[in-house]
Design a protein around this motif. Sequence first.
Motif, PDB file in Angstrom:
ATOM      1  N   ARG A   1      80.257  67.513  31.391  1.00 48.11           N
ATOM      2  CA  ARG A   1      80.417  66.670  32.575  1.00 48.11           C
ATOM      3  C   ARG A   1      79.263  65.685  32.724  1.00 48.11           C
ATOM      4  O   ARG A   1      79.462  64.547  33.119  1.00 48.11           O
ATOM      5  N   ASN A   2      78.049  66.127  32.403  1.00 48.24           N
ATOM      6  CA  ASN A   2      76.868  65.280  32.558  1.00 48.24           C
ATOM      7  C   ASN A   2      76.753  64.322  31.373  1.00 48.24           C
ATOM      8  O   ASN A   2      76.594  64.768  30.231  1.00 48.24           O
ATOM      9  N   PRO A   3      76.841  63.026  31.591  1.00 50.87           N
ATOM     10  CA  PRO A   3      76.855  62.069  30.461  1.00 50.87           C
ATOM     11  C   PRO A   3      75.616  62.156  29.587  1.00 50.87           C
ATOM     12  O   PRO A   3      75.729  62.199  28.348  1.00 50.87           O
ATOM     13  N   ASP A   4      74.431  62.166  30.190  1.00 49.96           N
ATOM     14  CA  ASP A   4      73.204  62.148  29.396  1.00 49.96           C
ATOM     15  C   ASP A   4      73.054  63.405  28.560  1.00 49.96           C
ATOM     16  O   ASP A   4      72.773  63.341  27.354  1.00 49.96           O
ATOM     17  N   ARG A   5      73.239  64.567  29.184  1.00 51.48           N
ATOM     18  CA  ARG A   5      73.088  65.822  28.446  1.00 51.48           C
ATOM     19  C   ARG A   5      74.136  65.963  27.355  1.00 51.48           C
ATOM     20  O   ARG A   5      73.839  66.409  26.240  1.00 51.48           O
TER      21      ARG A   5
ATOM     22  N   ARG B   1      75.818  63.615  25.726  1.00 49.23           N
ATOM     23  CA  ARG B   1      75.550  62.696  24.611  1.00 49.23           C
ATOM     24  C   ARG B   1      74.327  63.118  23.814  1.00 49.23           C
ATOM     25  O   ARG B   1      74.294  62.964  22.581  1.00 49.23           O
ATOM     26  N   THR B   2      73.340  63.663  24.499  1.00 51.52           N
ATOM     27  CA  THR B   2      72.141  64.129  23.793  1.00 51.52           C
ATOM     28  C   THR B   2      72.476  65.269  22.843  1.00 51.52           C
ATOM     29  O   THR B   2      72.055  65.283  21.676  1.00 51.52           O
ATOM     30  N   VAL B   3      73.238  66.256  23.329  1.00 56.94           N
ATOM     31  CA  VAL B   3      73.618  67.388  22.479  1.00 56.94           C
ATOM     32  C   VAL B   3      74.469  66.913  21.304  1.00 56.94           C
ATOM     33  O   VAL B   3      74.257  67.322  20.157  1.00 56.94           O
ATOM     34  N   ALA B   4      75.425  66.049  21.566  1.00 54.44           N
ATOM     35  CA  ALA B   4      76.279  65.536  20.488  1.00 54.44           C
ATOM     36  C   ALA B   4      75.447  64.813  19.442  1.00 54.44           C
ATOM     37  O   ALA B   4      75.671  64.965  18.225  1.00 54.44           O
ATOM     38  N   HIS B   5      74.481  64.015  19.885  1.00 54.03           N
ATOM     39  CA  HIS B   5      73.617  63.295  18.941  1.00 54.03           C
ATOM     40  C   HIS B   5      72.790  64.281  18.112  1.00 54.03           C
ATOM     41  O   HIS B   5      72.631  64.100  16.898  1.00 54.03           O
ATOM     42  N   GLU B   6      72.278  65.325  18.744  1.00 53.55           N
ATOM     43  CA  GLU B   6      71.450  66.314  18.046  1.00 53.55           C
ATOM     44  C   GLU B   6      72.194  66.982  16.901  1.00 53.55           C
ATOM     45  O   GLU B   6      71.607  67.272  15.851  1.00 53.55           O
ATOM     46  N   ILE B   7      73.490  67.246  17.096  1.00 52.98           N
ATOM     47  CA  ILE B   7      74.230  68.022  16.093  1.00 52.98           C
ATOM     48  C   ILE B   7      75.133  67.151  15.221  1.00 52.98           C
ATOM     49  O   ILE B   7      75.838  67.672  14.350  1.00 52.98           O
ATOM     50  N   GLY B   8      75.144  65.855  15.470  1.00 52.91           N
ATOM     51  CA  GLY B   8      76.031  64.989  14.692  1.00 52.91           C
ATOM     52  C   GLY B   8      77.483  65.133  15.075  1.00 52.91           C
ATOM     53  O   GLY B   8      78.383  64.869  14.269  1.00 52.91           O
ATOM     54  N   GLY B   9      77.732  65.523  16.320  1.00 56.94           N
ATOM     55  CA  GLY B   9      79.096  65.649  16.823  1.00 56.94           C
ATOM     56  C   GLY B   9      79.474  64.450  17.667  1.00 56.94           C
ATOM     57  O   GLY B   9      78.756  63.447  17.719  1.00 56.94           O
ATOM     58  N   ARG B  10      80.592  64.555  18.329  1.00 58.99           N
ATOM     59  CA  ARG B  10      81.064  63.475  19.198  1.00 58.99           C
ATOM     60  C   ARG B  10      81.122  63.970  20.631  1.00 58.99           C
ATOM     61  O   ARG B  10      81.597  65.084  20.898  1.00 58.99           O
ATOM     62  N   ALA B  11      80.623  63.154  21.557  1.00 63.08           N
ATOM     63  CA  ALA B  11      80.593  63.514  22.967  1.00 63.08           C
ATOM     64  C   ALA B  11      81.899  63.135  23.654  1.00 63.08           C
ATOM     65  O   ALA B  11      82.440  62.044  23.433  1.00 63.08           O
ATOM     66  N   TYR B  12      82.375  64.036  24.490  1.00 61.63           N
ATOM     67  CA  TYR B  12      83.562  63.797  25.304  1.00 61.63           C
ATOM     68  C   TYR B  12      83.224  64.171  26.745  1.00 61.63           C
ATOM     69  O   TYR B  12      82.780  65.295  26.999  1.00 61.63           O
ATOM     70  N   LEU B  13      83.425  63.257  27.654  1.00 60.42           N
ATOM     71  CA  LEU B  13      83.072  63.486  29.045  1.00 60.42           C
ATOM     72  C   LEU B  13      84.309  63.853  29.856  1.00 60.42           C
ATOM     73  O   LEU B  13      85.367  63.234  29.710  1.00 60.42           O
ATOM     74  N   ALA B  14      84.162  64.858  30.718  1.00 64.60           N
ATOM     75  CA  ALA B  14      85.278  65.276  31.572  1.00 64.60           C
ATOM     76  C   ALA B  14      84.731  65.997  32.783  1.00 64.60           C
ATOM     77  O   ALA B  14      83.752  66.743  32.699  1.00 64.60           O
TER      78      ALA B  14
END
Length: 291
Positions: free
Chosen positions: A45-49, A51-64
């Motif tokens: 739900r939190n955009p910054d957190r 996206r940060t986690v997704a960037h760390e692991i090379g995944g893709r962030a999805y917000l909901a």
Amino acid sequence: MTVTLPPAARLDDRTVVVTGASSGIGRAAVRELARLGATVAVVGRNPDRTRTVAHEIGGRAYLADFSDLSSVRDLAEQLLAENPRIHVLANNAGATVPERALTVDGHETTFQGNHLAPFLLTALLTPRLLETAKEAPAGSVRIVQTASAGNLFGKVDLDDLDNARGAWAGGFRAYGTSKLLNVLFTRELARRLPRAGGGVDAFAFHPGFVASGFGGDGAFMTAAKRLAVSTEDGAEPLIRLAGAATVPAPSGNYFDRLKAPGRVARQANDADLARRLWDESARLVDLDETI
């Protein structure tokens, strides 16, 4: 007979969707799943957190935002558009709220966030999971619910799913009931999935009492968390249920940490209640067709 979850295997060429992945056991789980080679959809739900986690692991962030069912529908649409295969859906997001409140959809916040939203997301993604299972090794496509030993203190009243009656008790009564709903949902999924085409299993688990931000920072919770397990230990059942080559228990089982069957409230064994909960949940999220 008690069984123990085996460790996760390599997850190359597998796609895993994890909700509640921006903090707590969700964050710990996606880090390990990515290390094992999985393509991870990091849902938060939190955009910054997120996206940060997704960037760390090379995944893709999805917000909901699970307090808005239209956001859940948008999430499902994006996941389906960007992931031609989904091998595991981990419904991990969950929360307690200190005061009773309603969502924009008119449902009590705990009930919607912990049950209705994951119910809707699962229903929308299940056809993709069933399609994925046709080409995947038997038993390797799964739907996983993060439940809790709190289910033992829950009580399901289909006429009061929005928790309008009774003491609020800081939200823990509603939370326990929502975790019992998770177990009932898992068992009804296990009943329905084979007749929908098969190849997809469903499991729920209790992560243990975890030292995370969950439950707030009141005096009782702060003291209790001194006895809690780490987020990494709490994430271990999720990691194993997502990544083990096989799960040594029939679909529908509830794991207490790494062991099954775990203790559940008496209502969890009521198959008719599980069916009626499914039908009522589908009505509340306005789904004409489910599996």
